[in-house]
Motif scaffolding. Structure first.
Motif, PDB file in Angstrom:
ATOM      1  N   SER A 127      -3.114  -1.493  -9.385  1.00  0.00           N
ATOM      2  CA  SER A 127      -4.402  -1.589  -8.686  1.00  0.00           C
ATOM      3  C   SER A 127      -5.431  -2.258  -9.583  1.00  0.00           C
ATOM      4  O   SER A 127      -6.235  -3.081  -9.145  1.00  0.00           O
ATOM      5  CB  SER A 127      -4.903  -0.195  -8.300  1.00  0.00           C
ATOM      6  N   ARG A 128      -5.392  -1.897 -10.841  1.00  0.00           N
ATOM      7  CA  ARG A 128      -6.375  -2.425 -11.792  1.00  0.00           C
ATOM      8  C   ARG A 128      -6.267  -3.945 -11.935  1.00  0.00           C
ATOM      9  O   ARG A 128      -7.265  -4.662 -11.841  1.00  0.00           O
ATOM     10  CB  ARG A 128      -6.113  -1.735 -13.137  1.00  0.00           C
ATOM     11  N   LEU A 129      -5.050  -4.440 -12.148  1.00  0.00           N
ATOM     12  CA  LEU A 129      -4.837  -5.886 -12.303  1.00  0.00           C
ATOM     13  C   LEU A 129      -5.207  -6.623 -11.020  1.00  0.00           C
ATOM     14  O   LEU A 129      -5.838  -7.683 -11.035  1.00  0.00           O
ATOM     15  CB  LEU A 129      -3.371  -6.150 -12.680  1.00  0.00           C
ATOM     16  N   LEU A 130      -4.834  -6.006  -9.922  1.00  0.00           N
ATOM     17  CA  LEU A 130      -5.124  -6.592  -8.619  1.00  0.00           C
ATOM     18  C   LEU A 130      -6.633  -6.763  -8.385  1.00  0.00           C
ATOM     19  O   LEU A 130      -7.098  -7.798  -7.923  1.00  0.00           O
ATOM     20  CB  LEU A 130      -4.552  -5.615  -7.611  1.00  0.00           C
ATOM     21  N   ASP A 168      -6.419   3.008  -5.788  1.00  0.00           N
ATOM     22  CA  ASP A 168      -7.739   2.358  -5.703  1.00  0.00           C
ATOM     23  C   ASP A 168      -7.609   0.844  -5.860  1.00  0.00           C
ATOM     24  O   ASP A 168      -8.019   0.316  -6.893  1.00  0.00           O
ATOM     25  CB  ASP A 168      -8.662   2.947  -6.767  1.00  0.00           C
ATOM     26  N   PRO A 169      -7.084   0.130  -4.881  1.00  0.00           N
ATOM     27  CA  PRO A 169      -6.561   0.591  -3.597  1.00  0.00           C
ATOM     28  C   PRO A 169      -5.023   0.653  -3.606  1.00  0.00           C
ATOM     29  O   PRO A 169      -4.381   0.318  -4.605  1.00  0.00           O
ATOM     30  CB  PRO A 169      -7.012  -0.538  -2.650  1.00  0.00           C
ATOM     31  N   LEU A 170      -4.478   1.055  -2.449  1.00  0.00           N
ATOM     32  CA  LEU A 170      -3.027   1.068  -2.230  1.00  0.00           C
ATOM     33  C   LEU A 170      -2.464  -0.350  -2.399  1.00  0.00           C
ATOM     34  O   LEU A 170      -3.050  -1.306  -1.901  1.00  0.00           O
ATOM     35  CB  LEU A 170      -2.750   1.537  -0.802  1.00  0.00           C
ATOM     36  N   THR A 171      -1.341  -0.469  -3.108  1.00  0.00           N
ATOM     37  CA  THR A 171      -0.686  -1.775  -3.281  1.00  0.00           C
ATOM     38  C   THR A 171       0.701  -1.756  -2.617  1.00  0.00           C
ATOM     39  O   THR A 171       1.184  -0.698  -2.213  1.00  0.00           O
ATOM     40  CB  THR A 171      -0.486  -2.104  -4.776  1.00  0.00           C
ATOM     41  N   MET A 172       1.329  -2.921  -2.562  1.00  0.00           N
ATOM     42  CA  MET A 172       2.693  -2.985  -2.036  1.00  0.00           C
ATOM     43  C   MET A 172       3.647  -2.185  -2.927  1.00  0.00           C
ATOM     44  O   MET A 172       4.657  -1.682  -2.449  1.00  0.00           O
ATOM     45  CB  MET A 172       3.177  -4.445  -1.958  1.00  0.00           C
TER      46      MET A 172
END
Ligand SMILES: Nc1ncnc2c1ncn2[C@@H]1O[C@H](COP(=O)(O)OP(=O)(O)OP(=O)(O)O)[C@@H](O)[C@H]1O
Ligand SMILES: [Mg+2]
Length: 167
Positions: A136-139, A15-19
């Protein structure tokens, strides 16, 4: 599926997809014949994107992704993970480990899942150094405070974050 085919499940919120997720997906494709990216339906976590939106974004990102001989499947699930894994006739659960903080939680989950379903193996991949601080959370926090997240998520996800949050 042929009986000797190895199918793995990579569960998460995405939530969402990250690298970071994408890196784990890429590396798993060389280990298994089929990889199911399983998006947890977790309304209680108050996600930014619905499970359908998350699946659709992952599918779009993976559309131009060369996974070699490994088949990639994206779907959402809810309920007990090992029941879902069994229902897919999968042999393994893939998880990424970024830091000691991940380790303690993952250790408990892996041991509980082992107790519930001894035939299923949890496979841990060490996070690549360059993404080992990405979650995802930090992003989402950084994005919502107008920080740059380019390069930490696929371009398409940056666009979706923008359109979701008013441009
Ligand atoms: N940057 C990363 N590198 C390697 N593995 C990762 C990375 N980010 C997440 N993972 C792994 O992906 C799996 C799914 O994680 P999850 O969907 O909870 O992502 P997350 O980034 O931790 O999201 P959240 O911040 O919402 O918890 C977990 O095994 C997690 O350890
Ligand atoms: Mg997490």
């Amino acid at each position: 599926m042929k009986p000797d085919m190895k199918r793995a499940i990579f569960p998460g919120s995405f939530d969402p997809l990250t690298m970071g997720h994408l890196d784990i997906i890429e590396r798993s494709t060389s280990l298994f014949d089929e990889l199911v990216i399983a998006v947890l339906n977790n309304p209680d976590k108050n996600p930014m994107f619905s499970p359908e939106e998350r699946c659709e974004m992952i599918e779009e990102v993976l559309a131009d992704f060369n996974s070699g001989d490994c088949r990639l499947v994206v779907e959402s699930f809810s309920g007990l993970l090992v029941n879902y894994v069994k229902s897919k006739n999968a042999t393994s659960i893939i998880r990424g480990i970024r830091a000691v903080s991940d380790y303690e939680y993952e250790r408990r989950m892996a041991l509980m899942n082992k107790r519930l379903a001894p035939e299923i193996e949890t496979v841990f991949l060490m996070a690549s150094e360059e993404y080992s601080y990405v979650s995802s959370r930090l992003l989402k926090q950084v994005f919502l405070l107008d920080g740059r997240v380019d390069g930490l998520v696929p371009k398409l996800i940056v666009d979706r974050l923008r359109s979701k949050n008013g441009g």
